[in-house]
Scaffold this motif. Structure first.
Motif, mmCIF file in Angstrom:
data_model
loop_
_atom_site.group_PDB
_atom_site.id
_atom_site.type_symbol
_atom_site.label_atom_id
_atom_site.label_comp_id
_atom_site.label_asym_id
_atom_site.label_seq_id
_atom_site.Cartn_x
_atom_site.Cartn_y
_atom_site.Cartn_z
ATOM 1 N N GLU A 165 4.503 2.619 -3.152
ATOM 2 C CA GLU A 165 5.892 2.494 -2.729
ATOM 3 C C GLU A 165 6.290 3.554 -1.718
ATOM 4 O OE1 GLU A 165 8.074 2.634 -6.331
ATOM 5 O OE2 GLU A 165 7.478 0.618 -6.963
ATOM 6 N N ALA A 166 5.552 4.644 -1.654
ATOM 7 C CA ALA A 166 5.913 5.735 -0.742
ATOM 8 C C ALA A 166 5.776 5.316 0.717
ATOM 9 C CB ALA A 166 5.046 6.960 -1.013
ATOM 10 N N GLY A 167 4.879 4.408 1.005
ATOM 11 C CA GLY A 167 4.731 3.917 2.368
ATOM 12 C C GLY A 167 3.876 4.791 3.266
ATOM 13 N N SER A 168 3.328 5.864 2.738
ATOM 14 C CA SER A 168 2.438 6.697 3.532
ATOM 15 C C SER A 168 1.270 7.145 2.659
ATOM 16 C CB SER A 168 3.163 7.915 4.098
ATOM 17 O OG SER A 168 3.427 8.844 3.081
ATOM 18 N N ALA A 189 -4.819 8.160 -15.018
ATOM 19 C CA ALA A 189 -3.427 8.502 -14.695
ATOM 20 C C ALA A 189 -3.050 7.944 -13.337
ATOM 21 C CB ALA A 189 -3.243 10.017 -14.717
ATOM 22 N N PHE A 190 -3.985 7.963 -12.411
ATOM 23 C CA PHE A 190 -3.726 7.368 -11.097
ATOM 24 C C PHE A 190 -3.500 5.872 -11.223
ATOM 25 C CE2 PHE A 190 -5.253 5.222 -7.276
ATOM 26 C CZ PHE A 190 -4.385 5.767 -6.347
ATOM 27 N N LEU A 191 -4.343 5.204 -11.996
ATOM 28 C CA LEU A 191 -4.206 3.758 -12.158
ATOM 29 C C LEU A 191 -2.900 3.374 -12.846
ATOM 30 C CD1 LEU A 191 -7.721 2.473 -13.253
ATOM 31 C CD2 LEU A 191 -6.600 2.197 -11.067
ATOM 32 N N TRP A 225 0.460 6.557 -11.159
ATOM 33 C CA TRP A 225 0.695 6.950 -9.772
ATOM 34 C C TRP A 225 0.385 5.879 -8.750
ATOM 35 C CZ3 TRP A 225 3.520 10.964 -8.662
ATOM 36 C CH2 TRP A 225 3.652 11.944 -9.619
ATOM 37 N N GLY A 226 -0.375 4.854 -9.124
ATOM 38 C CA GLY A 226 -0.746 3.831 -8.156
ATOM 39 C C GLY A 226 0.450 3.156 -7.523
ATOM 40 N N GLU A 227 1.389 2.721 -8.336
ATOM 41 C CA GLU A 227 2.582 2.060 -7.809
ATOM 42 C C GLU A 227 3.473 3.029 -7.049
ATOM 43 O OE1 GLU A 227 4.562 0.073 -10.958
ATOM 44 O OE2 GLU A 227 2.776 -1.064 -11.541
ATOM 45 N N PHE A 248 -1.035 10.121 -1.729
ATOM 46 C CA PHE A 248 -2.402 9.845 -2.169
ATOM 47 C C PHE A 248 -3.322 10.997 -1.805
ATOM 48 C CE2 PHE A 248 -6.657 8.223 -1.153
ATOM 49 C CZ PHE A 248 -7.029 7.813 -2.412
ATOM 50 N N ALA A 249 -3.180 11.524 -0.604
ATOM 51 C CA ALA A 249 -4.024 12.645 -0.158
ATOM 52 C C ALA A 249 -3.779 13.876 -1.021
ATOM 53 C CB ALA A 249 -3.763 12.954 1.306
#
Length: 102
Positions: A64-67, A53-55, A58-60, A71-72
């Protein structure tokens, strides 16, 4: 019939799973299934699905979030579920020993 152009237009090449990841999943699952470790199989399946699911999804979004905060949060929530699973497994095992000894 199979229309290759339609499949390529769906964006599936961007979401393909590498075969080595599936082989790794099978390599982890096979001993657990052979030794009938059902809970461990469920944990491995959860972790594999969480990773995929991350790959895929959520990866993109996280990139794109820039922080690193999204991810944490994603990583810590997955880690929290694994820790809770292991803690409940140990507490269940302790409770079974207490019931047998008492």
């Amino acid at each position: 019939m199979l229309d290759v152009d339609t499949l390529l237009n769906l964006g599936l090449p961007n979401h393909l799973i590498s075969i080595w990841q599936v082989f790794l999943y099978i390599a982890f699952m096979l001993p657990c299934l052979l030794f009938q470790r059902t809970k461990l199989c469920l944990l491995i399946t959860y972790l594999f699905a969480y990773y995929l699911a991350f790959l895929v999804y959520w990866g993109e979004t996280i990139a794109e979030a820039g922080s690193m905060v999204p991810f944490a949060v994603y990583a810590l929530s997955g880690l929290a579920i694994v820790v809770l699973f292991v803690a409940s497994s140990y507490s269940e095992r302790a409770q079974m020993k207490q019931n047998q000894g008492g």
